[in-house]
Scaffold this motif. Structure first.
Motif, short mmCIF file in Angstrom:
data_model
loop_
_atom_site.label_atom_id
_atom_site.label_comp_id
_atom_site.label_asym_id
_atom_site.label_seq_id
_atom_site.Cartn_x
_atom_site.Cartn_y
_atom_site.Cartn_z
N VAL A 1 6.02 99.19 36.92
CA VAL A 1 7.37 98.70 37.19
C VAL A 1 7.49 97.30 36.61
CG1 VAL A 1 9.09 98.18 38.94
CG2 VAL A 1 7.48 100.06 39.31
N THR B 1 9.25 102.26 34.67
CA THR B 1 10.59 101.86 35.07
C THR B 1 10.80 100.39 34.74
OG1 THR B 1 9.79 101.42 37.31
CG2 THR B 1 10.79 103.55 36.92
N ARG C 1 12.59 104.66 32.93
CA ARG C 1 13.79 104.73 33.75
C ARG C 1 14.35 103.32 33.93
NH1 ARG C 1 17.35 108.77 35.24
NH2 ARG C 1 18.37 108.23 37.22
N ARG D 1 16.73 100.66 35.78
CA ARG D 1 17.41 100.42 37.05
C ARG D 1 18.09 99.05 37.01
NH1 ARG D 1 15.53 102.00 43.03
NH2 ARG D 1 17.34 101.20 44.15
N TYR E 1 11.42 108.86 41.06
CA TYR E 1 10.95 107.81 40.15
C TYR E 1 10.30 106.68 40.96
CZ TYR E 1 13.68 110.09 36.48
OH TYR E 1 14.17 110.99 35.59
N PHE F 1 9.41 102.89 41.81
CA PHE F 1 9.92 101.54 41.62
C PHE F 1 9.08 100.49 42.35
CE2 PHE F 1 13.56 104.24 40.79
CZ PHE F 1 14.05 103.70 39.63
#
Length: 522
Positions: free
Chosen positions: A281, A343, A364, A366, A438, A440
């Motif tokens: 992350v 992410t 991903r 965010r 997912y 995070f």
């Protein structure tokens, strides 16, 4: 040492000074002759009969002796309120307890088997009803304090010497070395060098008595009152020198057509290792700018197993265009030997989004919740913000989200507004319903992870000295994590006795770190 006429060894008041910060080694507290007379040179080996041979002139001396004994054994000390004389209200009895004595105080309405639901998460349990203690009583005839009771046995694990600086009664403070620190700062020594020098002067981290974080906080306080102009050449000379002396130090830069500094990225060996271990992350932001050169300052961060912020790398870029962010991400991947995050969290900048799509197409993306809420509050009333948070984290399916979203915009009469449509179009980047599955790492907001005082960023040279501690020696890296290690070993998360999942929670608490356990529990 004086003779009392009854074979009691009396410690002089000069030996027990009132300044507690001077007590580091046993031989600084008790005259060496006393140790030889008793026949033991380690205070941790003292028993009841040994302590009976010593008289103390005041309560301070009693406390310092037992604190020294506790340090040698490996436990913390707590002072119980002294018993006062009924006639003249002066102390006559002093009880010193193990810090883990007693039990957690119960709230009103709690019983032995049932607990009242608490609004806040209970603090970790550190008390285990340990009975170890020592009691001193004042002898009015001889005008000295003597030991009258001594319980030596503990019912818990003793603390390792390396964890002593994290215990309340044994920790020290950097201001005790104020003159040495100030002299080294005036000589131009960076904070990491000051800490290494203090350790070298005083022997070990344990003797120094405080962590590097405490020293950084103290030096940062001093820096806020100071300034100074340093140019890019000084910065580059420092960074390139670090790279030459340490192969694991990573630095890359570009220059413009006038051979001026254009983009700069750097990270040390520890940060590279942190990125490879915890870089699944990645969060980065350009909120901060160096006033001296007006360049965006990029910080790339993540969280470790203790949910503490770890810095993966820092960068200075000339602008906030897609090409600049692409360059920064490529340098981070290069420093991580090809490792790519799963992410990425950003503040919603379009150039960032394009860079992520180009460099990390499988990651991903965010949006930072803090930036989203700030944008919403600028367009709507507080009621919308509350309803929006329901859409963010209370809807577990896409169907539930669509229903909640329609009710929200209908209730607040914001259908058709451009900012609402843009927010809805980006729902896959902030809605929990669209991001289930997912990872995070509990990281939702960038701002809370990058809590930097903006006013200090006015100096280019101090930029990396203040916010990026370069670590080159393994023992310094290990010492940084010892406080978390100490808490994970000696503090057990509170598990309510009536909880139907008590056994499961206890099993999880034995596997996860304390911080990770709280996330899993929620």
């Amino acid at each position: 040492m004086e003779d009392q006429g009854n074979s009691n060894t009396k410690v002089t008041k000069r030996t027990f000074a009132s300044d507690r910060q001077s007590y580091k080694q046993p031989n600084e507290i008790i005259d060496p002759d006393t140790w030889y007379e008793i026949g033991k040179n380690n205070v941790g080996d003292y028993n009841v009969e040994d302590v009976r041979q010593i008289s103390f002139l005041d309560m301070e001396a009693c406390y310092e002796f037992y604190k020294m004994y506790a340090r040698a054994k490996g436990f913390d000390v707590r002072i119980k309120t002294p018993t006062l004389s009924k006639t003249d209200q002066v102390p006559i009895t002093l009880t010193l307890l193990c810090n883990r004595e007693g039990e957690r105080a119960k709230k009103k309405g709690e019983s032995k088997d049932e607990e009242v639901e608490r609004q806040r998460e209970p603090k970790p349990e550190t008390k285990c009803n340990c009975k170890a203690k020592i009691v001193f009583s004042y002898d009015k005839g001889m005008k000295v304090w003597k030991m009258t009771q001594f319980w030596e046995d503990h019912n818990h694990k003793m603390v390792d010497p390396i964890h002593m600086p994290f215990m309340r009664s044994h920790k020290e403070h950097p201001d005790k070395h104020e003159e040495e620190i100030e002299q080294m700062r005036l000589a131009g020594t960076p904070t990491c060098g000051i800490y290494r020098n203090l350790v070298a002067i005083h022997g070990t981290h344990e003797v120094l008595g405080y962590s590097r974080k405490s020293l950084y906080n103290y030096c940062e306080f001093l820096r806020k009152k100071e300034g100074g102009d340093k140019d890019a050449e000084t910065v580059m000379a420092y960074l390139l020198g670090k790279q030459q002396n340490n192969p694991s130090f990573f630095v890359e830069y570009t220059q413009d057509e006038h051979e001026r500094l254009d983009k700069l990225f750097w990270c040390d060996g520890q940060s590279r290792n942190d990125y490879k271990a915890f870089g699944h992350v990645l969060a980065f932001d350009t909120t901060y700018k160096c006033n001296a050169c007006r360049k965006p300052f990029v910080v790339l961060v993540g969280v470790n197993q203790n949910r503490k912020t770890v810095v993966f790398g820092c960068a200075l870029i000339v602008d906030e265009k897609t090409e600049s962010f692409v360059w920064v991400l490529n340098q981070m991947i290069k420093a991580g030997e090809g490792f790519k995050p799963l992410t990425v969290i950003t503040d919603g900048d379009r150039a960032m989004a394009c860079a992520i799509k180009e460099v990390l197409p499988q990651a991903r993306h965010r949006l930072c919740l803090w930036h989203l809420m700030r944008n919403i509050q600028g367009h709507s009333q507080n009621g919308f913000s509350s309803g929006f948070m329901t859409c963010v984290n209370k809807c577990h399916t896409i169907e539930d989200f669509e229903v909640a979203w329609k009710e929200l915009i209908t209730h607040h009469k914001v259908e058709g507004e451009k900012w609402v449509e843009e927010l809805y179009d980006s729902r896959e980047k902030w809605s929990e319903a669209h991001m289930r599955g997912y990872f995070f790492g509990g990281l939702y907001e960038i701002i809370t992870r990058m809590n930097f005082p903006i006013d200090v960023l006015s100096n280019f040279f101090l930029l990396f000295l203040v916010y990026f501690p370069f670590r080159n020696e393994k023992h310094l890296e290990i010492f940084d994590d010892r406080e978390d290690e100490y808490k994970n070993i000696h503090e057990f998360p509170h598990v309510p006795k009536g909880d139907c999942f008590r056994d499961l929670q206890i099993a999880a608490a034995n596997v996860y770190t304390k911080a990770s356990f709280m996330v899993v529990k929620r």
